[in-house]
Design an enzyme around this catalytic site. Structure first.
Site, PDB file in Angstrom:
ATOM      1  N   THR A  16       0.809  -1.222   0.000  1.00  0.00           N
ATOM      2  CA  THR A  16       0.000   0.000   0.000  1.00  0.00           C
ATOM      3  C   THR A  16       0.844   1.276   0.000  1.00  0.00           C
ATOM      4  O   THR A  16       2.040   1.259   0.280  1.00  0.00           O
ATOM      5  CB  THR A  16      -0.924   0.033   1.235  1.00  0.00           C
ATOM      6  OG1 THR A  16      -0.135   0.118   2.425  1.00  0.00           O
ATOM      7  CG2 THR A  16      -1.820  -1.197   1.298  1.00  0.00           C
ATOM      8  N   ASP A  17       0.150   2.362  -0.304  1.00  0.00           N
ATOM      9  CA  ASP A  17       0.781   3.674  -0.185  1.00  0.00           C
ATOM     10  C   ASP A  17       0.517   4.211   1.227  1.00  0.00           C
ATOM     11  O   ASP A  17      -0.003   3.494   2.085  1.00  0.00           O
ATOM     12  CB  ASP A  17       0.259   4.622  -1.273  1.00  0.00           C
ATOM     13  CG  ASP A  17      -1.246   4.842  -1.220  1.00  0.00           C
ATOM     14  OD1 ASP A  17      -1.881   4.576  -0.163  1.00  0.00           O
ATOM     15  OD2 ASP A  17      -1.804   5.309  -2.227  1.00  0.00           O
ATOM     16  N   THR A  18       0.836   5.455   1.475  1.00  0.00           N
ATOM     17  CA  THR A  18       0.688   6.015   2.830  1.00  0.00           C
ATOM     18  C   THR A  18      -0.772   6.147   3.262  1.00  0.00           C
ATOM     19  O   THR A  18      -1.046   6.270   4.444  1.00  0.00           O
ATOM     20  CB  THR A  18       1.365   7.400   2.930  1.00  0.00           C
ATOM     21  OG1 THR A  18       0.825   8.247   1.925  1.00  0.00           O
ATOM     22  CG2 THR A  18       2.870   7.274   2.767  1.00  0.00           C
TER      23      THR A  18
END
Length: 154
Positions: free
Chosen positions: A29-31
């Site tokens: 995932t991203d942030t």
């Protein structure tokens, strides 16, 4: 001492469709906790590799024998809904077309009944020096047998 947990997860065919389950981990995932777009391609690659294994296509044996290897020649991905950290996903792969030197596979990344992404991947069979060549006949026969199940379902 061996444990039943020492074996990697394997997907399998449910009729003509190959199903491969996975969970979205933090690294995917991203942030914001949403699956990074390029990771859908990784998910699809894992599912395609597992599909070939389940179809008894020995890519490693062909590579080691110098026969050839599959390489992605074309990839089209459509993103529909974001998958998120902790989601359980299933990649459903279907053989769309089998040609002399390539195979096209449709893949859907599903969260339950929801479509997250779908892709169409063309994998070309290449010689060790990178030239297209015919796939082994027994592989083509296996793919056609799987595709014929698909026609029976339709």
């Amino acid at each position: 001492m061996a444990s039943p947990y020492d074996q990697p997860y394997r997907g399998g065919f449910d009729g003509p469709k190959h199903r491969f389950a996975l969970t979205v981990y933090f690294e995917d995932t991203d942030t914001a906790g949403i699956v990074y777009y390029a990771n859908y391609l990784k998910f699809m690659e894992r599912a395609r590799s597992d599909m070939l294994r389940a179809a008894e296509v020995d890519q490693r044996g062909a590579l080691e024998a110098g026969t050839g290897v599959y390489a992605v020649a074309e990839a089209h991905v459509r993103y529909v809904r974001p998958a998120k950290l902790g989601d359980d996903l299933v990649i459903v792969s279907t053989l769309e077309e089998v040609r002399a030197a390539s195979v096209r596979i449709q893949q859907r990344v599903m969260r339950g009944d929801e479509l997250c992404a779908e892709g169409r991947i063309t994998a070309a069979f290449l010689t060790p020096d990178g030239r297209p060549t015919r796939q082994p006949r027994d592989w083509v026969a296996r793919f056609e047998a799987i595709r014929s199940q698909q026609k029976d379902v339709e």
